[in-house]
Design a protein around this motif. Structure first.
Motif, PDB file in Angstrom:
ATOM      1  N   SER A 316     -31.949   5.750  22.369  1.00  0.00           N
ATOM      2  CA  SER A 316     -30.992   6.779  22.758  1.00  0.00           C
ATOM      3  C   SER A 316     -31.050   7.021  24.266  1.00  0.00           C
ATOM      4  N   GLN A 320     -28.074   6.704  26.841  1.00  0.00           N
ATOM      5  CA  GLN A 320     -27.603   7.828  27.658  1.00  0.00           C
ATOM      6  C   GLN A 320     -27.651   7.498  29.147  1.00  0.00           C
ATOM      7  N   HIS A 345     -29.433  15.853  30.133  1.00  0.00           N
ATOM      8  CA  HIS A 345     -30.210  14.893  29.351  1.00  0.00           C
ATOM      9  C   HIS A 345     -31.702  15.146  29.525  1.00  0.00           C
ATOM     10  N   LYS A 349     -33.361  15.660  26.044  1.00  0.00           N
ATOM     11  CA  LYS A 349     -34.159  14.526  25.589  1.00  0.00           C
ATOM     12  C   LYS A 349     -35.647  14.836  25.681  1.00  0.00           C
ATOM     13  N   LEU A 393     -27.303  16.671  22.305  1.00  0.00           N
ATOM     14  CA  LEU A 393     -27.189  15.242  22.587  1.00  0.00           C
ATOM     15  C   LEU A 393     -25.902  14.658  21.993  1.00  0.00           C
ATOM     16  N   GLY A 401     -24.611  18.669  26.172  1.00  0.00           N
ATOM     17  CA  GLY A 401     -24.093  17.304  26.202  1.00  0.00           C
ATOM     18  C   GLY A 401     -22.577  17.263  26.144  1.00  0.00           C
ATOM     19  N   THR A 434     -23.784   7.636  18.704  1.00  0.00           N
ATOM     20  CA  THR A 434     -24.861   8.589  18.990  1.00  0.00           C
ATOM     21  C   THR A 434     -24.949   9.630  17.876  1.00  0.00           C
ATOM     22  N   SER A 476     -31.168  23.115  26.629  1.00  0.00           N
ATOM     23  CA  SER A 476     -30.257  22.200  25.960  1.00  0.00           C
ATOM     24  C   SER A 476     -28.955  22.904  25.582  1.00  0.00           C
TER      25      SER A 476
END
Lengths: 634, 583
Positions: A316, A320, A345, A349, A393, A401, A434, A476
Motif C-alpha cells: 500500500s 501511495q 499519508h 499510514k 487511506l 485521504g 486500495t 488521519s
C-alpha cells in the motif's frame, strides 16, 4: 530563490539535527550504563527537536521571502569545488522537519512500550535517533551533497533497523537487499551531482537552480532522469521497489516511521526540491508520471493478494507513493498536492502500521491475517484507531485521504489531453483497488470468526502504545481538511514552488469526488463479497487463477531481479575468481618461472631469499643495460 | 633551524629504535614491545610537530635538509615534504603505534621472536618515512628498495602457513618493478647530465625539458614499479597472497602505507617529471584503473578467505586513486591523496578487526563464522564501521575522498567516471555480504563449538522461535547459501584451500560432529587493549568524515602545483555552462 541569512532562533536550526544525533552518540558509546534510561533520552531528544522545529517554523513564517540559510562550516573546498555545510529552512524543508520530528516523537513514545521486553532496546533507540538526525539533514541541507550525506545516512539507519533482529537470516538478507537496491539509486543521484558540478560548477541549490536555465535540453533531461533513479531507489518505486516489502522484517515502529511515513517519501522530496530542473524538462517529467502510474497500480494489485498484514501495508505504501510521484510528475500544479498527500499519508499510514504492531503485540508476533479474525472486540482502541486510518487511506469522504488523493486525480485530469485521462483513470482505478485490499485487511483482521487459538490471549496494548495511535488517528481524520481547507498548504509552499496557473477544470471537482467515492464503494463492496461474506480459509487456497498466483509472487519482481542480476552476477564472480587464480596469476607466475628456469622454484618454500635476490639482480642488470642502451639510442 | 631536523629525526629515531630492540636479549620481548611503542609514539609526535611547522601557503617543499651523499653522481641525502608527503607521514605516524599495540600479544611462529618482529617494524617505519620525505630521486629509490627487506621478513617469518610463497612472490614482483625503475632513475641522470649538470634532485629534474620519446621510456620505468606497488590490474596477483599471509600488523602497513608509495609515486614522479608522457599514457592508465575498480570488486565478492577479500577490496580502491591521479584535475587529485590517507585508516581498521576475529576463531574462512554480532556486539560494531568506511558511506572519511575523485574526474573523463561509479554498488555488496555471513544470522561456526551448524533458533532470540518467521527465513534465504557454497567451491578449486591450513582442522565437516560437551563459547567481545587499538581509527574515520577540510587544506597546494606541472588548470575545472551540451 532568495534566501536571507539566519538570525535568532533560526541560526540555531542546526540543533534540530544535533539533538537526535547527540542522543544516538550517547546511547551507542555509553553502552550498558545507559540501558536504564536510554529510551527516555532518545525520545526526549526527538521531542525537543520537534519543539525547536515548531518554534523555527513559526519564526520562519515572519521572515520575508520565507527562506533562511544558515551556513555552518566549509565541508570541503578544493579547486573550483566548494561544498559548504549549510542548512536551508524554507516552507518545504520546515514542513518535512515537522513531519519527521512530529511523527518521529510519536513513534519513539510508542516504541517505549513496543520494545519494552527487548534486551537491546537501547540500541534500537540509538538507531532510531540516528535515523531522525540523518533524515533531518536530508531535508534541511542547502546543497545536493548535504542531501546525499543524509540520503545515504537514512539508508544506513534503515539497514541497521531492518536487520535489528539480525540473527534471523531473513532480516539480515532483507537489510542487505534494501541497502544494495538503494545504492543502485544512489548512483543516479551521485551522477546527477557530478553533472551539476561539470556543467554549472556548483552543487548548492541556489547555484544550481540559478543556472539551470542556461543548460541544454539534453542535459536537463539527463539530470531529471538521474535524480529520478535516486528517487526510485529510496522511495521503493518501479523498477527498484522490491526491497520495500522485504524491509518489513524490521520491528514494526521502524516500518511505521522509516518505511511508511518519512524515509520512503524522500524521493518525492528530492523531485519536489528539484522542481526548477523538472520544470524545464517535460521529458523527464513524463517518465516520472509513468513511474508513478505503474507503481501505484503495481502496489495496489499485489497488495490484494498478500496475507501478511505488514506486507499488505508495505505494498500500500509503494502504491501511495506512486500517487505522490504521479503528482510531482504533473509539474507546478502537482507539487503542493504531492506534499499534502505525503503529509496525510504520513499520518494515516504511520497510524496503520502502529495499529498492525499493536495487533502483532497482541497475537504473539503473528502477521498472517488468516490467523486473525474477530479482533475488534478484543482490541477496541486498536480497532477504532486502525479503522479511522483505514477510512482515511481509502478516501472515505471528508477524511484525510479523500482531500489529498482527490486533489491529485483532479490535477491529472486537468491536463486535458489523452495522458491526463489515462493517468486520471489509473489513479481512480488505484483508488478502487486500495479500497478492496484495505477492506479485505480489515475484514480478515477485525471481523469474522476468530481463527487464532485460545492460548494466544489477544489483549489491548498499554497506553504508551495506544496514545500515539490515538494522536495519529486524529491526524488521519482531520489533517486533510486542515491542509486543504483551513491552512492551505499550497499557499504556504508558494515561496518554493511559485503560484501555479489557475487550471481550467476538465471535469468538475465535485463530479470527480463523486466518481472516486463511487469507485471506492465498489472496492469495498467487492471485498465484502469475496472476503467478508465467506469463511476465510486458514491456509491460503492453492487452486487460484494465474492472476492471483502472479500477484502472490509480487508479479515475479524478485524472479526477474534474480535471473537478470543476481545469478549472472554470481556466475561472473565465480568465473573471474577462476580466471584471476588460473589465468592472470598463472600467467605471471609462469612468466616468472620461465625467467627463473624452473616452475617449481617459485612455489617451493625452500626457495631462499638470497637465491631469488641474485636471480632478480641478474634480471635487473639486463634490464638496466637494455634501458640505458635504449635511452642512449633514443 | 630546528624544524629542518624534524624529518631527519623521523628517519633516525625509528632506525635507532630498531637497532635497540634487535639488540635486546630474546627473553626481553615485553621490554621490546614497550620500546617499540614508545619509539613509534615519538615518531607520531614528530609528525604532528612537522604538521604544525608546515605552512600550506609556503614553499612547495618545506622542512628541507640536504647533505651531499655521493658527490660524484650528484646524489644528496635530501629530505623535505610537500603537503602530499606530509599527510602520508601523518598516516605512518598514526598507523605504526596502532600496529605495535595490535601485535602486542601475538605469538610468533616457532623459532621466531616477537622482539625481531618489532625491530623489523621500526626499521620499516624508518624506510616509509624516508620514501615519502626524500627529495632526491636516488635517495627515494634506495628507500623504495630498502623498504622491501623488513616487509619481506615480516611476511616471510611471521606470516601464515604459506608465508614463504607469499613473501617470495611479493619480493620478486617488487624487485622486478624496482629494477625497472632503477634503469629509469639512471636514465634520468643521463638526461640531466646531457642537459648540463648531472643531478638527482627532484626540483632540478622537474625543470628539465625532456624529449617526449625519452619521457615515454622513463615514464614506463617508473610507472611499472609504481603499478606493481599500488597494484593495478593485471599486476595485482601478489597482493592477495601477501595480504592474506602477512601477520595482521604487516598487512595493515603493507596495504595501508607501502602500497601507497605507488600512487604517491604517480603523483610525485610520473606527472611532474614526465608531463607529456603522462598525458599520452593517461587513457591506458585509466583503463587499468577502472578495470581494477570493477574487476577487483567482483573478485572480492567471490573470496572465502577474509584477508584475501580485504586485499581485493584494496585493489579496487587503488583503482579509484589511480583514476583520481590521472584525471588531471585539482579536485580529483586532491581526492586521490585524501583517499590514500583515508584508505590507510579504513582498510587498516578492517584488517585489524578481521585479525581480531581470526585470533578468536583460528580460521580465515568466511564460511567458518556466523552470528558473531549476537555475542560480541562491540566487535561487530567496529567491524561495521570499518566496512562502511570501506564502502565509502557518507559520514565516514572515505566518502569525502571517493566523492572528490569521482566528481573531479567527471568533467574531464565522464565515461571512466560513470563506470567507476558503478563500483560503489559492488562495494556495498562485498562489504555487506561479508558482514552478513560473519556477523549476522544465528550463532554458528568455529566460535560456537557447542552450537551445531543448524543452530536451534529458539536459543538465540525468542522472535525467531516463531515457526512462521522461521519458515519464511528458510524460504527467503536461498541466495547467500548458494553464494556461500559457490565461493567455498571456487576457493578450494583455486588452491586457496591450501593457504588456510589452520582452518581445515576446524572445518564445518568436523563441526557438526563436535562434542556437545563444550558449552562455552570461544567468543569474547573486544578486550581493553583491542578497544584502545581500534578507538583512534574509528575516531579518525568519523572526524575526517565530517570535517576533512584541514587535511584538504594541507594537500591542495601541492596537488595544484603538480597539476600545473602536467599542464592542467591548477584552479580546478571550469564549468561547461556556456557550452550547454554534454561532452
Amino acid at each position: 530563490m532568495d534566501t536571507v541569512a539566519a538570525e535568532g532562533l533560526l541560526s540555531a536550526s542546526w540543533l534540530v539535527i544535533a539533538l537526535p544525533l547527540l542522543g544516538a552518540a550517547v546511547l551507542l558509546l555509553g553502552g550498558r550504563r545507559t540501558d536504564a534510561w536510554g529510551h527516555l533520552l532518545g525520545t526526549a531528544t526527538v521531542v525537543a527537536a520537534f519543539v525547536l522545529g515548531l518554534l523555527c517554523t513559526v519564526q520562519l513564517a515572519g521572515v520575508e521571502g520565507h527562506a533562511v540559510d544558515a551556513e555552518l562550516f566549509t565541508f570541503v573546498s578544493t579547486g573550483s569545488l566548494d561544498v559548504g555545510a549549510g542548512l536551508l529552512v524554507d516552507p518545504l524543508s520546515a514542513t518535512f522537519m515537522l513531519l519527521i520530528t512530529g511523527v518521529g516523537s510519536l513513534i519513539h513514545v510508542y516504541s517505549i512500550g513496543y520494545m519494552a521486553h527487548d534486551p537491546r532496546r537501547r540500541r534500537f533507540f540509538a538507531y532510531l535517533n540516528l535515523f531522525v538526525a540523518a533524515m533531518l539533514l536530508l531535508v534541511l541541507g542547502d546543497n545536493y551533497v548535504a542531501l546525499y550525506v543524509g540520503w545515504e545516512g537514512v539508508g544506513l539507519a534503515s539497514y541497521l533497523l531492518i536487520a535489528f533482529w539480525h540473527d534471523r537470516p531473513s532480516a539480515a538478507t532483507a537489510a542487505k537487499k534494501a541497502f544494495v537496491m538503494n545504492r543502485v539509486g544512489d548512483v543516479g543521484l551521485a551522477l546527477a551531482i557530478f553533472v551539476m558540478f561539470a556543467q554549472l560548477g556548483t552543487v548548492s541549490y541556489e547555484g544550481v537552480f540559478g543556472g539551470v536555465g542556461a543548460l541544454a535540453g539534453g542535459t536537463l533531461t539527463a539530470l531529471g532522469l538521474l535524480l529520478l533513479l535516486g528517487a526510485c531507489g529510496k522511495s521503493g518505486q518501479f523498477p527498484l521497489q522490491a526491497w520495500l516489502p522485504d524491509a518489513m522484517e524490521g520491528p514494526t515502529p521502524v516500518s511505521a516511521l522509516i518505511h511508511a511515513a518519512t524515509m520512503v517519501t524522500a524521493g518525492v522530496y528530492l523531485i519536489a526540491r528539484s522542481a526548477p530542473i523538472y520544470d524545464l524538462t517535460p521529458t523527464a517529467r513524463g517518465v516520472v508520471l509513468a513511474v508513478g502510474a505503474i507503481t501505484l497500480l503495481y502496489g495496489a494489485i499485489v497488495g490484494c493478494a498478500y496475507d501478511d498484514i505488514k506486507k499488505v501495508l508495505a505494498y500500500s505504501t509503494v502504491s501511495q507513493i506512486g500517487y505522490m510521484f504521479l503528482a510531482v510528475g504533473l509539474g507546478p500544479v502537482g507539487y503542493a498536492a504531492a506534499i499534502a498527500h505525503l503529509l496525510t499519508h504520513g499520518f494515516f499510514k504511520a497510524g496503520l502500521f502502529l495499529g498492525a504492531g499493536s495487533v502483532m503485540h497482541a497475537m504473539g508476533d503473528e502477521v498472517d491475517m488468516r490467523r486473525f479474525g474477530g479482533l475488534a472486540r478484543r482490541l477496541p482502541v486498536t480497532f477504532v484507531t486502525f479503522g479511522l486510518g483505514y477510512l482515511a487511506l481509502i478516501g472515505f469522504p471528508f477524511l484525510s485521504g479523500y482531500w489529498t488523493k482527490d486533489a491529485i486525480i483532479e490535477a491529472a485530469l486537468d491536463r486535458g489531453d489523452w495522458a491526463g485521462w489515462l493517468l486520471g483513470g489509473v489513479a481512480v482505478l488505484g483508488a478502487g483497488l486500495t479500497a478492496f485490499y484495505m477492506t479485505r485487511l480489515m475484514l480478515m483482521t477485525f471481523f469474522g470468526r476468530p481463527r487464532w487459538t485460545e492460548d494466544q490471549h489477544p489483549h489491548e496494548s498499554p497506553s504508551v502504545m495506544t496514545a500515539p495511535m490515538v494522536v495519529l488517528a486524529v491526524g488521519s481524520v482531520a489533517a486533510g481538511f486542515l491542509l486543504v481547507q483551513v491552512f492551505p498548504l499550497d499557499t504556504w509552499l508558494e515561496p518554493v514552488f511559485g503560484v501555479p496557473e489557475e487550471a481550467e477544470h476538465v471535469v468538475a471537482p465535485a463530479l470527480v469526488g463523486l466518481v472516486v467515492t463511487a469507485v471506492m464503494a465498489l472496492g469495498v463492496l467487492a471485498a465484502w463479497l469475496f472476503v467478508g461474506r465467506r469463511e476465510v480459509p486458514e491456509v491460503a487456497p492453492a487452486r487460484v487463477s494465474p492472476v492471483v498466483r502472479a500477484a502472490r509472487r509480487a508479479l515475479y519482481a524478485d524472479t526477474v531481479n534474480e535471473s537478470l542480476f543476481m545469478r549472472p552476477g554470481q556466475w561472473l564472480t565465480r568465473a573471474l575468481v577462476w580466471v584471476d587464480n588460473r589465468g592472470v596469476d598463472g600467467a605471471v607466475n609462469g612468466l616468472a618461472a620461465t625467467l627463473g628456469g624452473s616452475s617449481s622454484r617459485l612455489g617451493r618454500a625452500q626457495t631462499g631469499f638470497v637465491r631469488s635476490y641474485a636471480l632478480g639482480m641478474l634480471g635487473g642488470a639486463v634490464v638496466v643495460a637494455g634501458a640505458l642502451l635504449a635511452v642512449t639510442a633514443g | 633551524m630546528s624544524d629542518s631536523l624534524l624529518l631527519v629525526a623521523m628517519v633516525v629515531v625509528p632506525a635507532v629504535g630498531a637497532a635497540v630492540v634487535a639488540g635486546l636479549p630474546r627473553e626481553r620481548t615485553p621490554l621490546a614491545r614497550q620500546v617499540a611503542l614508545g619509539v613509534s609514539l615519538v615518531v607520531l609526535v614528530l609528525a604532528v610537530l612537522a604538521t604544525v611547522a608546515f605552512d600550506p601557503d609556503g614553499d612547495r617543499f618545506q622542512l628541507t635538509s640536504s647533505v651531499p651523499w655521493i658527490p660524484g653522481f650528484g646524489v644528496d641525502f635530501a629530505l623535505g615534504v610537500d603537503g602530499i608527503a606530509l599527510v602520508m607521514l601523518l598516516l605512518v605516524g598514526v598507523l605504526v603505534p596502532v600496529v605495535v599495540l595490535a601485535s602486542w600479544d601475538d605469538t610468533p611462529p616457532a623459532r621466531r621472536s616477537m622482539r625481531t618482529f618489532f625491530a623489523w617494524l621500526l626499521l620499516l617505519e624508518a624506510c616509509m618515512v624516508g620514501v615519502f620525505a626524500a627529495t632526491d630521486v636516488f635517495l627515494f629509490y634506495v628507500f623504495f628498495e630498502a623498504m622491501l627487506v623488513p616487509m619481506y621478513f615480516i611476511v616471510g617469518s611471521f606470516g601464515g602457513p604459506r608465508r614463504q610463497y607469499a613473501a617470495v612472490k611479493f619480493f620478486l614482483y617488487s624487485l622486478l618493478g624496482g629494477l625497472v625503475m632503477l634503469a629509469a632513475v639512471i636514465g634520468l641522470y643521463v638526461v640531466s647530465a646531457s642537459a648540463g649538470e648531472g643531478t638527482f634532485a627532484f626540483e632540478s629534474l622537474r625543470q628539465l625539458d625532456i624529449d617526449p620519446d625519452v619521457q615515454r621510456l622513463l615514464f614506463l620505468g617508473f610507472f611499472v614499479a609504481f603499478a606493481i606497488k599500488a597494484p593495478l590490474v593485471p599486476l595485482h596477483t601478489w597482493l592477495p597472497d601477501a595480504g592474506a599471509e602477512a601477520p595482521i600488523g604487516g598487512a595493515v602497513l603493507l596495504v595501508g602505507v607501502l602500497d601507497k608509495v605507488g600512487t604517491f609515486g604517480f603523483l610525485r614522479y610520473c606527472l611532474p617529471l614526465f608531463p607529456d608522457a603522462s598525458r599520452d599514457f593517461a587513457p591506458l592508465v585509466l583503463v587499468l584503473a577502472v578495470a581494477g575498480v570493477l574487476y577487483a570488486a567482483l573478485l572480492a565478492m567471490g573470496q572465502n578467505d577474509m584477508k584475501r577479500l580485504v586485499s581485493y577490496t584494496s585493489i579496487a580502491h587503488f583503482g579509484f586513486i589511480a583514476l583520481g591521479v590521472f584525471a588531471f584535475t585539482t579536485e580529483a587529485a586532491t581526492g586521490a591523496v585524501l583517499y590514500m590517507v583515508n584508505h590507510g585508516i579504513a582498510t587498516g581498521l578492517l584488517f585489524l578487526v578481521v585479525g581480531m576475529l581470526i585470533a578468536r576463531g583460528g580460521s580465515r574462512l568466511v564460511g567458518d563464522y556466523g552470528g558473531v554480532a549476537s555475542r560480541a556486539p562491540k566487535l561487530a560494531g567496529v567491524f561495521l564501521v570499518a566496512g562502511l568506511a570501506s564502502l565509502a558511506l557518507p559520514g565516514t572519511n572515505s566518502f569525502v575522498s571517493e566523492f572528490l575523485v569521482l566528481i573531479g574526474s567527471f568533467p574531464t573523463r565522464p565515461v571512466f567516471t560513470v563506470l567507476a561509479t558503478v563500483g560503489i554498488i559492488l562495494a556495498a555488496l562485498y562489504v555487506l555480504l561479508l558482514y552478513q555471513r560473519t556477523m549476522h544470522g544465528p550463532p554458528r561456526g568455529v566460535l560456537f563449538p557447542a552450537d551445531p551448524a543448524t543452530a536451534d533458533p529458539a536459543t538465540a532470540d525468542p522472535a525467531t522461535a516463531d515457526p512462521a518467521t522461521a519458515d519464511t527465513s528458510a524460504a527467503g534465504e536461498p541466495a547467500p547459501a548458494g553464494g556461500h557454497g559457490a565461493t567455498a567451491a571456487s576457493a578450494t578449486a583455486t588452491g586457496t584451500g591450501t593457504a588456510t591450513g589452520t582452518a581445515t582442522a576446524t572445518g564445518t565437516a568436523t563441526l557438526t560432529e563436535a562434542p556437545p560437551a563444550r558449552t562455552t563459547t570461544l567468543l569474547h567481545d573486544l578486550t581493553r587493549r583491542e578497544t584502545v587499538v581500534v578507538a583512534p581509527l574509528v575516531a579518525l574515520i568519523l572526524v575526517l568524515g565530517f570535517y576533512p577540510q584541514p587535511l584538504v587544506r594541507l594537500i591542495e597546494p601541492a596537488v595544484a602545483a603538480t597539476m600545473s606541472d602536467v599542464g592542467a588548470d591548477p584552479a580546478g575545472t571550469t564549468p561547461a555552462t556556456t557550452e550547454g551540451t554534454d561532452r
